[in-house]
Write an enzyme that holds these catalytic residues in place. Sequence first.
Site, PDB file in Angstrom:
ATOM      1  N   TRP A   1       0.776  -1.121  -0.071  1.00 18.58           N
ATOM      2  CA  TRP A   1       0.034   0.172  -0.050  1.00 18.58           C
ATOM      3  C   TRP A   1       0.876   1.323   0.018  1.00 18.58           C
ATOM      4  O   TRP A   1       1.826   1.472   0.694  1.00 18.58           O
ATOM      5  CB  TRP A   1      -1.148   0.012   1.258  1.00 18.58           C
ATOM      6  CG  TRP A   1      -1.734   1.311   1.216  1.00 18.58           C
ATOM      7  CD1 TRP A   1      -2.728   1.469   0.866  1.00 18.58           C
ATOM      8  CD2 TRP A   1      -1.425   2.495   2.022  1.00 18.58           C
ATOM      9  NE1 TRP A   1      -3.240   2.831   1.015  1.00 18.58           N
ATOM     10  CE2 TRP A   1      -2.436   3.279   2.021  1.00 18.58           C
ATOM     11  CE3 TRP A   1      -0.472   2.568   2.890  1.00 18.58           C
ATOM     12  CZ2 TRP A   1      -2.340   4.706   2.705  1.00 18.58           C
ATOM     13  CZ3 TRP A   1      -0.516   3.930   3.909  1.00 18.58           C
ATOM     14  CH2 TRP A   1      -1.288   4.860   3.476  1.00 18.58           C
TER      15      TRP A   1
ATOM     16  N   ASP B   1     -14.325   1.604  -4.377  1.00 17.59           N
ATOM     17  CA  ASP B   1     -13.160   1.410  -3.748  1.00 17.59           C
ATOM     18  C   ASP B   1     -13.207  -0.191  -3.163  1.00 17.59           C
ATOM     19  O   ASP B   1     -14.455  -0.583  -3.475  1.00 17.59           O
ATOM     20  CB  ASP B   1     -13.298   2.441  -2.706  1.00 17.59           C
ATOM     21  CG  ASP B   1     -11.675   2.705  -2.297  1.00 17.59           C
ATOM     22  OD1 ASP B   1     -10.714   1.680  -2.493  1.00 17.59           O
ATOM     23  OD2 ASP B   1     -11.559   3.593  -1.559  1.00 17.59           O
TER      24      ASP B   1
ATOM     25  N   ASP C   1      -2.627   5.562  -3.110  1.00 17.18           N
ATOM     26  CA  ASP C   1      -2.971   6.757  -2.194  1.00 17.18           C
ATOM     27  C   ASP C   1      -1.916   7.639  -2.109  1.00 17.18           C
ATOM     28  O   ASP C   1      -1.893   8.640  -1.466  1.00 17.18           O
ATOM     29  CB  ASP C   1      -3.506   6.099  -0.930  1.00 17.18           C
ATOM     30  CG  ASP C   1      -4.903   5.553  -0.861  1.00 17.18           C
ATOM     31  OD1 ASP C   1      -5.568   5.872  -1.843  1.00 17.18           O
ATOM     32  OD2 ASP C   1      -5.247   4.776  -0.030  1.00 17.18           O
TER      33      ASP C   1
HETATM   34  C1  GLA Z   1      -9.111   4.425   0.073  1.00 12.47           C
HETATM   35  C2  GLA Z   1      -9.175   5.117  -1.250  1.00 12.47           C
HETATM   36  C3  GLA Z   1      -8.843   6.730  -0.929  1.00 12.47           C
HETATM   37  C4  GLA Z   1     -10.033   7.362  -0.368  1.00 12.47           C
HETATM   38  C5  GLA Z   1     -10.485   6.370   1.022  1.00 12.47           C
HETATM   39  C6  GLA Z   1     -11.835   6.735   1.567  1.00 12.47           C
HETATM   40  O1  GLA Z   1      -8.177   4.297   0.895  1.00 12.47           O
HETATM   41  O2  GLA Z   1      -7.860   4.661  -1.926  1.00 12.47           O
HETATM   42  O3  GLA Z   1      -8.418   7.380  -2.026  1.00 12.47           O
HETATM   43  O4  GLA Z   1     -11.257   6.939  -1.119  1.00 12.47           O
HETATM   44  O5  GLA Z   1     -10.287   5.023   0.640  1.00 12.47           O
HETATM   45  O6  GLA Z   1     -12.104   6.046   2.803  1.00 12.47           O
END
Ligand code: GLA
Length: 745
Positions: free
Chosen positions: A209, A490, A555
Amino acid sequence: MIHFNPQTRTFNLLLHTSYYAFQVDDQEQPVHLGWGVRPDAAAADDRLSGETVYEQYDPPWSFITQFRPDELLTFGDVTSYGVTLKASFPTLPQPLAAGEHLHLPIRDLRLRYVGYEVVTDAQPGLAPTHGLPTGVSSPRETLRVLLRDPVQPFQAIVCYRLTPEHDIIERWLELENLGRETVTLDVCHFASLHLPNGTTELTYVAGTWAREFMTARQRLPMGTQVIESRSVQTSHNSNPFFFLNQPGQAWEEGGTVYFGALAYSGSWRISFEQLPTWDIRVHGGYNPFDFHLALTPGERHITPAFVTGVSNDGWGGASRRLHAFTQERILPVSAAYPSWRPVLYNSWEATYFNLSYENQVALARKAAAIGVELFCVDDGWFGGRRHDRAGLGDWVVSQDVFPNGLEQLVAEVHRLGMKFGLWVEPEMVNPDSDLYRQHPEWVLHFPSRPRTESRNQLILDFGREEVIAYIFTLLDELVTRYAVSFFKWDMNRLATEPGSVVGQAIWRQHTAGVYSLMDRLRQKHPGLDIQSCSGGGGRIDLGILGRTDQVWVSDNTDAFDRTRIQEGFSLTYPARTMEAWVTHEHNHITQRVTPLALRFDVAMRGVLGIGASLNELSEAELQQYASYITFYKQIRPVIQGGILYRLQRVEEWGASIVQYVLPDGSQAVYSLVIHQHQVGSYRPNPPLRGLQLKANYTVTDRRGHEIHRATGYELMTLGLPRELGEFGGYSRTLHIRAVTFSSSL
Ligand code: GLA
């Protein structure tokens, strides 16, 4: 083109610059002959190559049959090494002398040649059913080779679909139980590949991650190396693709490179075997870990595709073939954005779970003013979702956040000229939710065992049709009621206790369920686009891309980290699928502070998005954002529709230079990001690629100032003048345009 010679029973598959050949031997076994680059002159003459009979080429295999390169390797013919298929059959009772019978469970599969056909309408398993077109839809030839077990009532059709212009063969299997009892498969790959001995340099990606897609390059060991996912999504740790070449015989722009990518998002495995004989085999498909596929009498199973190919122009050529194939044959053509992807605003890093009508509408107004085209409200708009401990599963707009309903915000977003998008995580549920309180049995679990939570959530059991139907109804209502044009879809955790009403089949059925939801939604709402996200880049592959328009790669939006992540991503996936945001000066994950120019220059390498808190920016900063977005819209057709060259890679030179060029060479974009620069050291000045030699080009910066002029020949020999690349900043994006351009040059 597919040729078959009935005398020698040789199959000859001809592609633009490559060939693939195999032959049925005297034991009715299809045996691999070879796969590789065609001699240049032969590539122009399909007849010459097609009529090649390979009569004197008995495949080399020793008295130990285990080494014979069967096109389909079965446990039966092969026990010592990896196989494509392994099956268990019901016992065949054998009479014993004393009137008793021997019941011996049978795990032996032998598949022998029966015949072949060439068709133009074959589809691999889990092909999209949404009905949206792909960029190119001309028919393609598929060779279907029928094999049957001489004893057991079981058959397999080995499929090869050719996309000759990209040197790509999609491989899959169609399996059928012809008997009256259930047959189970314990190993089921989509295909096994035989590569020339010595093809041992492996390129793949590894990570986790926020550090997805780190490029790794290493020699295959003797024995087996594996990359895999053991969850119900593709994985952050690895991605289902590979490049293989002979060490030292291929590089970015030269040499023969074999490649493969699975069109599948579930529990997958690609294993690379180097046999004691130095033979190289690659098996790709369902992960055999906890695998079980039961075929009831008469049942058929069609596997998804293993997309394979060979490049005669290095790793870059492998990437370009995969990019073009994905753009033309895999991605759906979005009804809303048929030509290129829009500039998106996403509210996650601006407001996290502290959503209100007021802060979203303020963001939307600022986003529209700087040129954003699609406004996406992230997590926190539904049910009791004021934090990540509650609400997942309750896909109903929260009164606490939007007391007058979401319609008010949607109307304002539309009035501002943007489309409206929503974040959803449909496969999940928080135990603190109405859905879980009503249906605690709807999650993956084993009775009387812990239900391990991750980010306070559990995975819904997509083995249950009623769960999928329930989720479909909620999502369908959202799209209809709020005119949703875009879902950020997601998926934020891995599977732990994978207990399902369908047993081990859940590994496949979860993926099939996600695909079917997306396909049905898109079929019903052709104006709906989808972005695949899984805690960042956990669900990116050629299967999900068949029903999504773009993906969230990580992210981690730190521009320096992102350069490497994007470089690994670019090995297989095209820039027009790569959503990339400009976020805050002070990065929330790495805490690094980076200048705006760098953040834009990195994000503009894909589909530009904005994730910064616009409500906290000054007017002057917003103006800067607006000017970058204007520039991006000028270069977007080149980035999203062009051909990619990685001119310099971070791992080699501490700098990344990528060039995008339109297929006709009329425009290019040059993007430089410097990670490390030591005074007095000079990186090589890379020649540009794909331009028209005789055309005159202007080179402009983002403000439209002309900073250089040169012919295509000059740019493709000396590159850009060194001072344009050594200007003291971190990054630069330049637009290169032909001013006198002749498409006939
Ligand atoms: C994940 C996604 C983020 C965001 C969060 C929301 O981590 O990758 O971009 O949307 O969830 O909880």
